[in-house]
Design a protein around this motif. Structure first.
Motif, mmCIF file in Angstrom:
data_model
loop_
_atom_site.group_PDB
_atom_site.id
_atom_site.type_symbol
_atom_site.label_atom_id
_atom_site.label_comp_id
_atom_site.label_asym_id
_atom_site.label_seq_id
_atom_site.Cartn_x
_atom_site.Cartn_y
_atom_site.Cartn_z
ATOM 1 N N GLN A 79 0.441 28.998 37.592
ATOM 2 C CA GLN A 79 0.333 29.261 36.153
ATOM 3 C C GLN A 79 1.239 30.419 35.734
ATOM 4 N N GLU A 80 1.356 31.418 36.597
ATOM 5 C CA GLU A 80 2.229 32.543 36.271
ATOM 6 C C GLU A 80 3.696 32.114 36.262
ATOM 7 N N ILE A 81 4.091 31.284 37.215
ATOM 8 C CA ILE A 81 5.464 30.776 37.215
ATOM 9 C C ILE A 81 5.719 29.957 35.953
ATOM 10 N N ALA A 82 4.758 29.110 35.593
ATOM 11 C CA ALA A 82 4.895 28.302 34.375
ATOM 12 C C ALA A 82 5.019 29.201 33.145
ATOM 13 N N MET A 227 3.753 41.207 32.905
ATOM 14 C CA MET A 227 3.247 41.628 34.212
ATOM 15 C C MET A 227 1.837 41.062 34.384
ATOM 16 N N PRO A 228 1.719 39.762 34.637
ATOM 17 C CA PRO A 228 0.410 39.099 34.628
ATOM 18 C C PRO A 228 -0.407 39.343 35.893
ATOM 19 N N HIS A 229 -1.611 38.808 35.870
ATOM 20 C CA HIS A 229 -2.537 38.861 37.012
ATOM 21 C C HIS A 229 -2.978 37.433 37.316
ATOM 22 N N PRO A 230 -3.060 37.045 38.591
ATOM 23 C CA PRO A 230 -3.401 35.649 38.916
ATOM 24 C C PRO A 230 -4.805 35.242 38.496
ATOM 25 N N ALA A 260 1.227 36.760 25.029
ATOM 26 C CA ALA A 260 -0.196 36.811 25.374
ATOM 27 C C ALA A 260 -0.881 35.485 25.068
ATOM 28 N N GLU A 261 -0.487 34.870 23.962
ATOM 29 C CA GLU A 261 -1.040 33.561 23.587
ATOM 30 C C GLU A 261 -0.729 32.520 24.663
ATOM 31 N N ARG A 262 0.532 32.477 25.101
ATOM 32 C CA ARG A 262 0.933 31.501 26.121
ATOM 33 C C ARG A 262 0.217 31.774 27.445
ATOM 34 N N LEU A 263 0.136 33.044 27.821
ATOM 35 C CA LEU A 263 -0.490 33.402 29.088
ATOM 36 C C LEU A 263 -1.975 33.054 29.081
ATOM 37 N N ALA A 264 -2.655 33.359 27.977
ATOM 38 C CA ALA A 264 -4.085 33.049 27.884
ATOM 39 C C ALA A 264 -4.331 31.546 27.996
#
Length: 483
Positions: A79-82, A227-230, A260-264
């Protein structure tokens, strides 16, 4: 086995090709690598970080270089790569360039992670406790929401309340470094990890890895959105309407709120926006509006009606009476201009306004607070601009004003940019929050009293009306016959 790797380098989109910047590397037989591994790879005469996108049995290229045999630095989830791939696509740049801007470069040994040392007691007025408890319960039930948070202290109290139940890794995005430091101080009992962009890259890398390994709260400026978290469980966007969440120098600009929207969406995290007032983007069907603005004694004065009776050009009789009453009780007054120069609606710059107030109240001391000031002057009347909110205001330590008077709220309405009413509302509610922190009245003198009365009595209805009008205008433009 072949590893398809994104090198963490600046790479023009023209050189990335159809693969988005993926390069093939051979995996030696004695090594095991997985998609998402952040490794070191040789690239044009140097060694750089790289992210394994996928594994393939063979390569279409002839001779390819082997990957470095050292242990992976860490691993990104699919998900982080995406997420990074989606950001690259939306910005029209290569994935390696996004990764280069996102990843701090680790040092040879790397420093130990550090947390902010400042401590700020987190408490709110007893009159706000019931409202806060209700907001915390609502956030725990919501997945996408806007919360009325008049200032950073209230937002911190909200997050602290939610963390008692919702304890997963949490990302807090702030618009500037000062807000990061205030939020970190308020949440010091939670031992947050912090990045601001001011630290060295090895330090930033160490802090990011600390959060990825230990979880907890991660507070940062917009760089933290990359800088996300898995196992991210919640994202809070503080002062969500602030322009600094958007990178102005990039074309197209990176907006941490959109990131943030995309990551969430990709990781299934809560997305909570916090600000003194919402914008029309918070009115989407999948959003919940939580809470309300705090109760504050507010007076809206019509300059048009009072101008014929005014003794002073820029101070209405009602505003003048309110200032005089505060001074008579030995209280200080915060006089606000929304432009520091003569482009303000009342036609006065901050220096002219200060001279006018000295003439109107000759026994009171009047001082100006703007960028050049070394400290906050201790005067009876303090004339200031947004500089006060951005650089001085701390709701835990209010200056002790007896009145906050917005002398020029109309200035922002005459902006040529879209969203002028939204920005006017947000700014007005921020000044109202200053009055709330000081437990004093708030007065607004305006030529548009009906608009400001609607802002305070029915802000959501006003935003919906503005959104509908903007949508109707866009439809009209889209349907204009092309010649």
């Amino acid at each position: 086995m072949i590893a398809q790797v994104y090198p963490v380098i600046r790479m023009p989109q023209s050189r990335a090709g159809s693969g988005g910047g993926v390069f093939d590397y051979a995996i030696p037989e004695d090594l095991a690598r997985e998609p998402g591994d952040v490794i070191r790879v040789p690239f044009r005469g140097r060694t750089v970080m790289g992210v394994v996108k996928s594994l393939q049995p063979t390569s279409t290229f002839g001779t390819i270089k082997p990957i470095d045999g050292s242990t992976p630095l860490f691993r990104l989830s699919s998900q982080e790569i995406a997420y990074f791939e989606q950001i690259a696509q939306e910005l029209g740049i290569s994935v390696p360039t996004v990764l280069y801007n996102a990843f701090p470069q680790a040092g040879a040994r790397g420093p130990r992670p550090v947390s902010e040392s400042a401590v700020q007691k987190l408490s709110i007025p007893t009159t706000d406790v019931e409202r806060l408890s209700s907001d915390v319960r609502s956030v725990l039930r919501a997945s996408r929401a806007f919360v009325w948070c008049e200032d950073i202290r209230y937002a911190a109290a909200l997050i602290a309340g939610v963390q008692k139940t919702h304890t997963g890794p949490t990302l807090i995005l702030c618009p500037n470094v000062r807000d990061v430091r205030l939020m970190s101080a308020y949440l010091s009992s939670h031992a947050p990890t912090v990045v601001t962009g001011d630290e060295t890259e090895p330090r930033r890398f160490a802090n990011w890895m600390q959060w990825r390994n230990a979880g907890g709260i991660f507070i940062g400026t917009r760089i933290a959105a990359l800088m996300p978290h898995p196992s991210l469980s919640a994202i809070y966007i503080i002062r969500s309407g602030h322009d600094n969440h958007r990178e102005p120098k990039r074309v197209p600009p990176f907006d941490a709120r959109i990131g943030a929207e995309r990551l969430a969406e990709l990781v299934g995290a809560k997305l909570i926006a916090c600000d003194a007032a919402p914008t029309s983007t918070q009115l989407l069907p999948d959003r919940t509006i939580i809470g309300r603005a705090p109760d504050t004694d507010t007076l809206v004065v019509s300059q048009s009606k009072e101008r014929p009776h005014a003794e002073h050009v820029f101070v209405s009789p009602s505003a003048s009476a309110a200032i005089a009453e505060a001074l008579a009780h030995g209280q200080r007054v915060l006089a606000v201009l929304n432009r520091k120069d003569a482009t303000s609606k009342i036609g006065l710059g901050i220096s002219e306004a200060a001279r006018g107030l000295r003439a109107a109240f000759p026994t009171a001391t009047v001082a100006i607070l703007e960028k050049a000031a070394a400290s906050v002057p201790r005067s009876d009347i303090l004339v200031t601009t947004r500089f006060y909110i951005e650089n001085v205001f701390n709701p835990a330590h209010p200056e002790g004003f007896g009145l906050v008077a917005d002398l020029d709220p109309d200035a922002l309405l005459y902006s040529s940019l879209a969203g002028a009413i939204e920005e006017t509302m947000r700014t007005c509610f921020e000044w109202r929050a200053v009055a709330h922190a000081n437990r004093c009245p708030f007065i607004v003198q305006t030529t548009r009293p009906e608009l400001f009365e609607r802002m305070f009595s029915d802000p959501i209805g006003l935003l919906k009306q503005e959104a509908d009008a903007a949508g109707a205008y866009r439809n009209l433009v889209d349907n204009v016959p092309k010649t």
